[in-house]
Scaffold this active site. Structure first.
Site, PDB file in Angstrom:
ATOM      1  N   LYS A   1       0.825  -1.218   0.000  1.00 61.12           N
ATOM      2  CA  LYS A   1       0.000   0.000   0.000  1.00 61.12           C
ATOM      3  C   LYS A   1       0.854   1.261   0.000  1.00 61.12           C
ATOM      4  CE  LYS A   1      -3.924  -1.954   2.589  1.00 61.12           C
ATOM      5  NZ  LYS A   1      -4.860  -2.084   1.472  1.00 61.12           N
TER       6      LYS A   1
ATOM      7  N   LYS B   1      15.090  -6.128   4.467  1.00 62.72           N
ATOM      8  CA  LYS B   1      15.489  -5.066   5.409  1.00 62.72           C
ATOM      9  C   LYS B   1      16.895  -5.260   5.982  1.00 62.72           C
ATOM     10  CE  LYS B   1      10.767  -3.945   6.735  1.00 62.72           C
ATOM     11  NZ  LYS B   1       9.805  -3.740   7.826  1.00 62.72           N
TER      12      LYS B   1
ATOM     13  N   ASN C   1      14.467   0.221   6.755  1.00 58.86           N
ATOM     14  CA  ASN C   1      13.267   0.256   5.900  1.00 58.86           C
ATOM     15  C   ASN C   1      13.217   1.530   5.069  1.00 58.86           C
ATOM     16  OD1 ASN C   1      12.429   2.248   7.698  1.00 58.86           O
ATOM     17  ND2 ASN C   1      10.315   1.521   7.737  1.00 58.86           N
TER      18      ASN C   1
ATOM     19  N   ASP D   1      10.138   1.861  11.484  1.00 60.80           N
ATOM     20  CA  ASP D   1       9.067   0.941  11.901  1.00 60.80           C
ATOM     21  C   ASP D   1       8.682   1.129  13.370  1.00 60.80           C
ATOM     22  OD1 ASP D   1       8.676  -0.351   9.455  1.00 60.80           O
ATOM     23  OD2 ASP D   1      10.272  -1.798   9.850  1.00 60.80           O
TER      24      ASP D   1
ATOM     25  N   GLY E   1       7.333 -12.812  19.483  1.00 59.02           N
ATOM     26  CA  GLY E   1       8.186 -13.016  18.316  1.00 59.02           C
ATOM     27  C   GLY E   1       9.557 -12.427  18.548  1.00 59.02           C
ATOM     28  N   ALA E   2      10.553 -13.009  17.898  1.00 60.97           N
ATOM     29  CA  ALA E   2      11.930 -12.534  18.069  1.00 60.97           C
ATOM     30  C   ALA E   2      12.627 -12.396  16.727  1.00 60.97           C
ATOM     31  CB  ALA E   2      12.694 -13.487  18.980  1.00 60.97           C
TER      32      ALA E   2
ATOM     33  N   ALA F   1      10.674  -8.203  12.800  1.00 57.50           N
ATOM     34  CA  ALA F   1       9.586  -7.287  13.162  1.00 57.50           C
ATOM     35  C   ALA F   1       9.716  -6.860  14.632  1.00 57.50           C
ATOM     36  CB  ALA F   1       8.233  -7.954  12.912  1.00 57.50           C
TER      37      ALA F   1
ATOM     38  N   MET G   1       0.999  -6.268  14.535  1.00 56.84           N
ATOM     39  CA  MET G   1       1.746  -5.483  13.555  1.00 56.84           C
ATOM     40  C   MET G   1       1.281  -5.774  12.137  1.00 56.84           C
ATOM     41  SD  MET G   1       5.611  -4.951  14.766  1.00 56.84           S
ATOM     42  CE  MET G   1       6.100  -5.816  16.223  1.00 56.84           C
TER      43      MET G   1
ATOM     44  N   GLY H   1      -2.205  -3.380  12.406  1.00 56.14           N
ATOM     45  CA  GLY H   1      -1.016  -2.605  12.076  1.00 56.14           C
ATOM     46  C   GLY H   1      -1.177  -1.592  10.959  1.00 56.14           C
TER      47      GLY H   1
HETATM   48  P1  ATR Z   1      10.208 -11.306  10.559  1.00 57.12           P
HETATM   49  O1  ATR Z   1      11.526 -10.802  10.105  1.00 57.12           O
HETATM   50  O2  ATR Z   1       9.042 -10.907   9.713  1.00 57.12           O
HETATM   51  O3  ATR Z   1       9.939 -11.069  12.009  1.00 57.12           O
HETATM   52  P2  ATR Z   1      11.181 -13.985  10.995  1.00 57.12           P
HETATM   53  O4  ATR Z   1      12.508 -13.465  11.310  1.00 57.12           O
HETATM   54  O5  ATR Z   1      11.037 -15.175  10.118  1.00 57.12           O
HETATM   55  O6  ATR Z   1      10.279 -12.888  10.287  1.00 57.12           O
HETATM   56  O7  ATR Z   1      10.418 -14.220  12.362  1.00 57.12           O
HETATM   57  C1  ATR Z   1       9.143 -14.737  12.392  1.00 57.12           C
HETATM   58  C2  ATR Z   1       8.705 -14.806  13.840  1.00 57.12           C
HETATM   59  O8  ATR Z   1       7.387 -15.339  13.909  1.00 57.12           O
HETATM   60  C3  ATR Z   1       9.567 -15.686  14.690  1.00 57.12           C
HETATM   61  O9  ATR Z   1       9.608 -15.150  15.994  1.00 57.12           O
HETATM   62  C4  ATR Z   1       8.801 -17.015  14.656  1.00 57.12           C
HETATM   63  O10 ATR Z   1       9.068 -17.867  15.738  1.00 57.12           O
HETATM   64  P3  ATR Z   1      10.326 -18.878  15.688  1.00 57.12           P
HETATM   65  O11 ATR Z   1      11.550 -18.044  15.978  1.00 57.12           O
HETATM   66  O12 ATR Z   1      10.052 -19.878  16.747  1.00 57.12           O
HETATM   67  O13 ATR Z   1      10.341 -19.448  14.299  1.00 57.12           O
HETATM   68  C5  ATR Z   1       7.402 -16.492  14.716  1.00 57.12           C
HETATM   69  N1  ATR Z   1       6.375 -17.423  14.222  1.00 57.12           N
HETATM   70  C6  ATR Z   1       6.157 -17.811  12.944  1.00 57.12           C
HETATM   71  N2  ATR Z   1       5.091 -18.637  12.879  1.00 57.12           N
HETATM   72  C7  ATR Z   1       4.628 -18.792  14.149  1.00 57.12           C
HETATM   73  C8  ATR Z   1       3.546 -19.509  14.742  1.00 57.12           C
HETATM   74  N3  ATR Z   1       2.721 -20.267  14.002  1.00 57.12           N
HETATM   75  N4  ATR Z   1       3.362 -19.420  16.079  1.00 57.12           N
HETATM   76  C9  ATR Z   1       4.188 -18.659  16.829  1.00 57.12           C
HETATM   77  N5  ATR Z   1       5.228 -17.956  16.336  1.00 57.12           N
HETATM   78  C10 ATR Z   1       5.444 -18.024  15.004  1.00 57.12           C
END
Ligand code: ATR
Length: 268
Positions: free
Chosen positions: A16, A66, A87, A102, A127-128, A131, A214, A238
């Site tokens: 978008k 990124k 970004n 972001d 998440g880690a 994002a 997000m 988000g």
């Molecule tokens: P981005 O850069 O978009 O954050 P990424 O680095 O691939 O993408 O990270 C994706 C995040 O979503 C990770 O924290 C991932 O958890 P893992 O480190 O255990 O893989 C999390 N994630 C993806 N699918 C998930 C799910 N179904 N349930 C919970 N966490 C999920």
């Protein structure tokens, strides 16, 4: 000739950003063009160099580039350094400046548009990945009492928490949240792509707590629905963050801060 900008990602057709920046340009009377570029997974760097050679002035960078944009930037900002990701690229003569808007976008949407009271709050960041890394420090700057990073793979959350080097931050697995309560839960996982929600306890949102996904979509996302079903005072997606991070980029490039409210309205 109008100044040229673009967003680069892969995939890119649903972005978008062109619509948002066109609206900002109309609103502020800036003469600029903003296009979409499908970045090549093999040669993202070549695509950026080509755009610079054609006279491009700046680019927004989205998934999955990124981190590569961060490595490509000659001069990353402090925000970019902390996120390890860029970004927003600005082409200034032969220098490539990199920034990351972001986190500022998330904080502006929550704090300015919706008036979430960050000070003293307990925040859960899910998440880690990239994002979460992008918003961690901007969230901490708002003065929460505590910020827990929880991830499906616990070690990645612990690693990110250690990297933060801040006594308010800790990391754990999703399965270690039993008995904990938070005033704000921010979803930075990719679970929503598959229509899923991270496996968190049903009672981890404090009374009056907020949820923020997000991600966004034309329908409420899975995590927005989780918030609604678990009594969130506000369950936000988000879209506001998207428009706010774009406004911050626009400001970097053009020195004018657009009014984001009407643009969020238009996109809804
Ligand atoms: P981005 O850069 O978009 O954050 P990424 O680095 O691939 O993408 O990270 C994706 C995040 O979503 C990770 O924290 C991932 O958890 P893992 O480190 O255990 O893989 C999390 N994630 C993806 N699918 C998930 C799910 N179904 N349930 C919970 N966490 C999920």
């Amino acid at each position: 000739m109008s100044d040229r900008y673009a967003v680069i990602g892969n995939p890119i057709e649903h972005s978008k950003s062109p619509e948002i920046h066109a609206a900002f340009a109309r609103q502020t009377g800036q003469d600029m063009l903003y296009e979409r570029i499908l970045g090549s997974l093999d040669d993202f760097e070549g695509d950026v160099r080509r755009f610079i050679a054609e006279g491009g002035r700046g680019m927004n960078v989205t998934v999955p580039f990124k981190e590569r944009a961060f490595r490509l930037a000659d001069e990353p900002s402090e925000r970019a350094e902390r996120a390890g990701a860029v970004n927003t690229l600005t082409f200034d003569g032969d220098r490539v400046l990199g920034d990351n808007t972001d986190g500022a976008g998330l904080v502006r949407d929550l704090g300015c548009n919706h008036r979430f009271a960050f000070a003293g709050s307990r925040i859960l960041l899910l998440g880690a990945g990239g994002a979460s890394r992008g918003v961690l420090f901007p969230l901490l700057e708002e003065g929460p009492a505590e910020l827990v990073i929880a991830n499906r793979t616990a070690s990645k959350a612990v690693e990110l928490a250690v990297r933060a080097g801040d006594a308010r931050v800790s990391g754990c697995g999703l399965d270690e949240l039993k008995g904990r309560q938070f005033d704000l839960i921010v979803n930075g996982t990719a679970a929503g792509l598959g229509g899923e929600v991270p496996a968190i306890p049903d009672d981890c949102l404090a009374a009056g707590g907020w949820t923020y996904d997000m991600m966004y979509g034309s329908e409420p996302t899975a995590f927005v629905r989780w918030g609604q079903a678990h009594g969130a005072a506000r369950a936000l997606d988000g879209l506001g963050m998207l428009v706010e991070q774009a406004a911050e980029s626009f400001y970097i490039w053009r020195g004018v801060m657009p009014d984001t409210g009407p643009v969020v309205e238009m996109l809804r």
